[in-house]
Design a protein around this motif. Sequence first.
Motif, PDB file in Angstrom:
ATOM      1  N   GLU A 213       0.797  -1.228   0.000  1.00 22.10           N
ATOM      2  CA  GLU A 213       0.000   0.000   0.000  1.00 22.10           C
ATOM      3  C   GLU A 213       0.832   1.282   0.000  1.00 22.10           C
ATOM      4  O   GLU A 213       0.375   2.317  -0.490  1.00 22.10           O
ATOM      5  N   HIS A 214       2.061   1.231   0.528  1.00 18.62           N
ATOM      6  CA  HIS A 214       2.804   2.479   0.709  1.00 18.62           C
ATOM      7  C   HIS A 214       4.226   2.488   0.147  1.00 18.62           C
ATOM      8  O   HIS A 214       4.807   3.566   0.024  1.00 18.62           O
ATOM      9  N   TYR A 215       4.781   1.334  -0.176  1.00 12.21           N
ATOM     10  CA  TYR A 215       6.198   1.297  -0.543  1.00 12.21           C
ATOM     11  C   TYR A 215       6.481   0.579  -1.863  1.00 12.21           C
ATOM     12  O   TYR A 215       7.625   0.220  -2.130  1.00 12.21           O
TER      13      TYR A 215
END
Length: 376
Positions: free
Chosen positions: A347-349
């Motif tokens: 989701e973020h990286y």
Amino acid sequence: MKILHIINSIDIKFGGPSKSVSDLGIKLAQNNIEITILANDSKNPYLEVSPHSKLILNMIRKTSFKQVIKANFKNYKFDIHHIQGLWSFQLHKVSKLSRDNDIPYIISPRGSIEPWALNAGKWKKKLAMWLYQYNDLANANCIHATSSMEASNIRKLGFKNPIATIPNGIDLTEYPLPINRIKKEKYTLLFLSRIHPKKGIELLIQAWEQLDKKLRHKWQVTIIGNGENSYLTKIQELIINKHLENEIKLIGPQFGADKLKAYNSADLFVLPTYSENFGIVVAEALACGIPVITTTGTPWEELNTQNAGWWIEIGIDPLVIALRKAIQLNDAERIQMGLNGRKLIEEHYSIESVAQKMLQLYDWTINDFEKPEFVN
């Protein structure tokens, strides 16, 4: 858009920055951006040949670096220069030539001005900062930090120019989740990074000794990485002096398929480091679905908030407590924690999201578009 990335080396022995710059270059090329990576030649670069027509690898002998840089400035018109790292005089020359030719430039310190890093070789770095490095950073169009912690440390040094906080990206296709992690006999606690005093390996060995033998008997510790021979010898001697040679194995560096196999064979990952601006191995371990123990010397507070591991104070006692909790998890609890970490990376990286943010940064720097929300 034509981007020049300049880095001292993308050799595998230099770990995180070499891989993250290479992966970013590939992903930007896949987004139809013309990318040139300019680096010193080395024996084992992450990229030996370019995997994409939009990505040019310019690997040069160190003795001819100055001439090649000047040739690039003369023969090629880049929209922006992205300088990866600090302290190198040849990277300073790129900063100066950028200013002299009115070409915008971004500097990614890559952890080089974190407090721990500044204290290593302190007087040489103070001199370099006074002679040229402060001026190069202060006149950059933007400084790129890989975490809010690194951005804060940059601000503390007095720099007023914009700072973009964009993490390193993970190519999730390189880290497929293993089908089954449940073990019948021995579980593995993995350390995989550079073998260096900064990494806290001695803390790990001392903490492991303090655990009850009844907790340790189903576990083995694998330490993977390269380092100076003198320090490797010191670590091996510490293991022997603690009578842990049957529980802690120190092996050489692993790359490619061998590194993935090491991750997929692990049940817990530990990085008891004193300082990291990002900690790419933490992201890699999480991508492989492994719960992680690391310290507040890294920016990985999300391990606690996302129930993906333990983000602890630096030191032996906090590490003992975290290790005790971690190795007492049952299989279901440990696997779920690993899945939480995988979700965090997705989701973020992911390298896709990181490349898109970097493109926004380049657009803003070159064309003065609306300032991205991650720039302050």
